[in-house]
Scaffold this motif. Structure first.
Motif, PDB file in Angstrom:
ATOM      1  N   ARG A 185       0.771  -1.087   0.081  1.00  0.00           N
ATOM      2  CA  ARG A 185       0.005   0.232   0.039  1.00  0.00           C
ATOM      3  C   ARG A 185       1.070   1.179  -0.014  1.00  0.00           C
ATOM      4  N   VAL A 186       0.280   2.433  -0.551  1.00  0.00           N
ATOM      5  CA  VAL A 186       1.092   3.614  -0.354  1.00  0.00           C
ATOM      6  C   VAL A 186       0.811   4.266   1.121  1.00  0.00           C
ATOM      7  N   GLY A 187       1.577   4.801   1.596  1.00  0.00           N
ATOM      8  CA  GLY A 187       1.338   5.361   2.595  1.00  0.00           C
ATOM      9  C   GLY A 187       0.789   6.819   2.780  1.00  0.00           C
ATOM     10  N   ASP A 188       0.059   7.315   3.538  1.00  0.00           N
ATOM     11  CA  ASP A 188      -0.575   8.577   3.641  1.00  0.00           C
ATOM     12  C   ASP A 188       0.470   9.756   3.532  1.00  0.00           C
ATOM     13  N   SER A 189       1.557   9.865   3.756  1.00  0.00           N
ATOM     14  CA  SER A 189       2.445  10.810   3.273  1.00  0.00           C
ATOM     15  C   SER A 189       2.302  11.482   1.962  1.00  0.00           C
ATOM     16  N   PRO A 190       2.437  10.596   0.981  1.00  0.00           N
ATOM     17  CA  PRO A 190       2.499  11.359  -0.427  1.00  0.00           C
ATOM     18  C   PRO A 190       0.788  11.438  -0.833  1.00  0.00           C
ATOM     19  N   LEU A 191      -0.106  11.278  -0.158  1.00  0.00           N
ATOM     20  CA  LEU A 191      -1.445  11.365  -0.752  1.00  0.00           C
ATOM     21  C   LEU A 191      -1.879  12.783  -0.181  1.00  0.00           C
ATOM     22  N   VAL A 192      -2.211  13.691  -1.294  1.00  0.00           N
ATOM     23  CA  VAL A 192      -2.435  14.965  -1.005  1.00  0.00           C
ATOM     24  C   VAL A 192      -3.628  15.231  -0.049  1.00  0.00           C
ATOM     25  N   GLY A 193      -3.378  16.092   0.854  1.00  0.00           N
ATOM     26  CA  GLY A 193      -4.594  16.195   1.839  1.00  0.00           C
ATOM     27  C   GLY A 193      -4.438  15.316   3.132  1.00  0.00           C
ATOM     28  N   SER A 194      -3.633  14.072   3.033  1.00  0.00           N
ATOM     29  CA  SER A 194      -3.635  13.290   4.154  1.00  0.00           C
ATOM     30  C   SER A 194      -2.414  13.413   5.130  1.00  0.00           C
ATOM     31  N   GLY A 195      -1.234  13.169   4.911  1.00  0.00           N
ATOM     32  CA  GLY A 195      -0.138  13.647   5.551  1.00  0.00           C
ATOM     33  C   GLY A 195       0.549  14.896   5.731  1.00  0.00           C
ATOM     34  N   ALA A 196       0.092  15.577   4.541  1.00  0.00           N
ATOM     35  CA  ALA A 196       0.496  16.909   4.618  1.00  0.00           C
ATOM     36  C   ALA A 196      -0.378  17.989   3.390  1.00  0.00           C
ATOM     37  N   TYR A 197      -0.382  19.122   3.634  1.00  0.00           N
ATOM     38  CA  TYR A 197      -1.318  19.937   2.978  1.00  0.00           C
ATOM     39  C   TYR A 197      -1.147  21.380   3.024  1.00  0.00           C
ATOM     40  N   ALA A 198      -1.096  22.027   1.936  1.00  0.00           N
ATOM     41  CA  ALA A 198      -1.013  23.524   1.935  1.00  0.00           C
ATOM     42  C   ALA A 198      -1.576  24.338   1.132  1.00  0.00           C
ATOM     43  N   ASP A 199      -2.217  25.701   1.709  1.00  0.00           N
ATOM     44  CA  ASP A 199      -3.218  26.258   1.066  1.00  0.00           C
ATOM     45  C   ASP A 199      -2.578  27.757   1.063  1.00  0.00           C
ATOM     46  N   SER A 200      -2.168  28.571   0.318  1.00  0.00           N
ATOM     47  CA  SER A 200      -1.778  29.953   0.502  1.00  0.00           C
ATOM     48  C   SER A 200      -2.528  30.810   1.189  1.00  0.00           C
ATOM     49  N   GLU A 201      -3.990  30.515   0.931  1.00  0.00           N
ATOM     50  CA  GLU A 201      -4.896  31.472   1.556  1.00  0.00           C
ATOM     51  C   GLU A 201      -5.215  30.833   2.900  1.00  0.00           C
ATOM     52  N   VAL A 202      -4.695  29.909   3.609  1.00  0.00           N
ATOM     53  CA  VAL A 202      -5.132  29.451   4.801  1.00  0.00           C
ATOM     54  C   VAL A 202      -3.855  28.953   5.571  1.00  0.00           C
ATOM     55  N   GLY A 203      -3.014  28.089   5.293  1.00  0.00           N
ATOM     56  CA  GLY A 203      -1.812  27.896   5.860  1.00  0.00           C
ATOM     57  C   GLY A 203      -1.338  26.514   5.427  1.00  0.00           C
ATOM     58  N   ALA A 204      -0.693  25.697   6.404  1.00  0.00           N
ATOM     59  CA  ALA A 204       0.094  24.534   5.875  1.00  0.00           C
ATOM     60  C   ALA A 204       0.089  23.574   7.321  1.00  0.00           C
ATOM     61  N   VAL A 205      -0.286  22.184   6.893  1.00  0.00           N
ATOM     62  CA  VAL A 205      -0.061  21.220   7.915  1.00  0.00           C
ATOM     63  C   VAL A 205       0.518  20.128   7.842  1.00  0.00           C
ATOM     64  N   SER A 206       1.156  19.326   8.805  1.00  0.00           N
ATOM     65  CA  SER A 206       1.925  18.212   8.514  1.00  0.00           C
ATOM     66  C   SER A 206       1.326  17.249   9.671  1.00  0.00           C
ATOM     67  N   CYS A 207       1.230  16.104   9.394  1.00  0.00           N
ATOM     68  CA  CYS A 207       0.420  14.839  10.011  1.00  0.00           C
ATOM     69  C   CYS A 207       1.347  13.675  10.325  1.00  0.00           C
TER      70      CYS A 207
END
Length: 125
Positions: free
Chosen positions: A1-23
């Motif tokens: 299986r593919v891990g959550d890290s490379p899946l957009v919105g799962s392990g990480a996500y960024a939006d210039s109008e809101v911010g960025a998150v890493s999980c």
């Protein structure tokens, strides 16, 4: 299986109008709720006035829906840092500008609601 890290919105996500998150945490659960995107959605809709609250609510949603545990650290578009975790421990660290030029404040921890270190560092050019 593919891990959550490379899946957009799962392990990480960024939006210039809101911010960025890493999980981190239970990957299957993180993928099912798109944890990183959920944090930013909560922050963007102003249901949460700060990133820590957005992280906590998203993690609560993940635990309720999947039973999984994890952690999230994020920064919003104003530079405000927030983090939360439902695991026993999660290492985290941040760096912010200090009060004077060339000064930075390093902070970090590993336990819930506990600051393990805070250090002022001076950088010479």
């Amino acid at each position: 299986r593919v891990g959550d890290s490379p899946l957009v919105g799962s392990g990480a996500y960024a939006d210039s109008e809101v911010g960025a998150v890493s999980c981190t945490g239970h990957g299957e659960s993180i993928m099912k709720v798109l944890l990183a995107r959920e944090v930013l959605t909560l922050r963007q809709l102003e249901r949460c006035t700060d990133m820590s609250t957005a992280c906590k609510l998203a993690l609560e949603k993940m635990r309720t829906r999947t039973g999984g545990a994890g952690g999230a650290i994020g920064i919003d578009k104003t530079g405000s840092l927030g983090y939360a975790f439902t695991t026993e421990r999660m290492a985290w660290a941040s760096i912010e500008p200090g009060k004077t030029a060339g000064e930075f404040v390093l902070r970090g921890g590993i336990e819930t609601d506990s600051l393990a270190f805070e250090e002022i560092v001076h950088v010479e050019k």
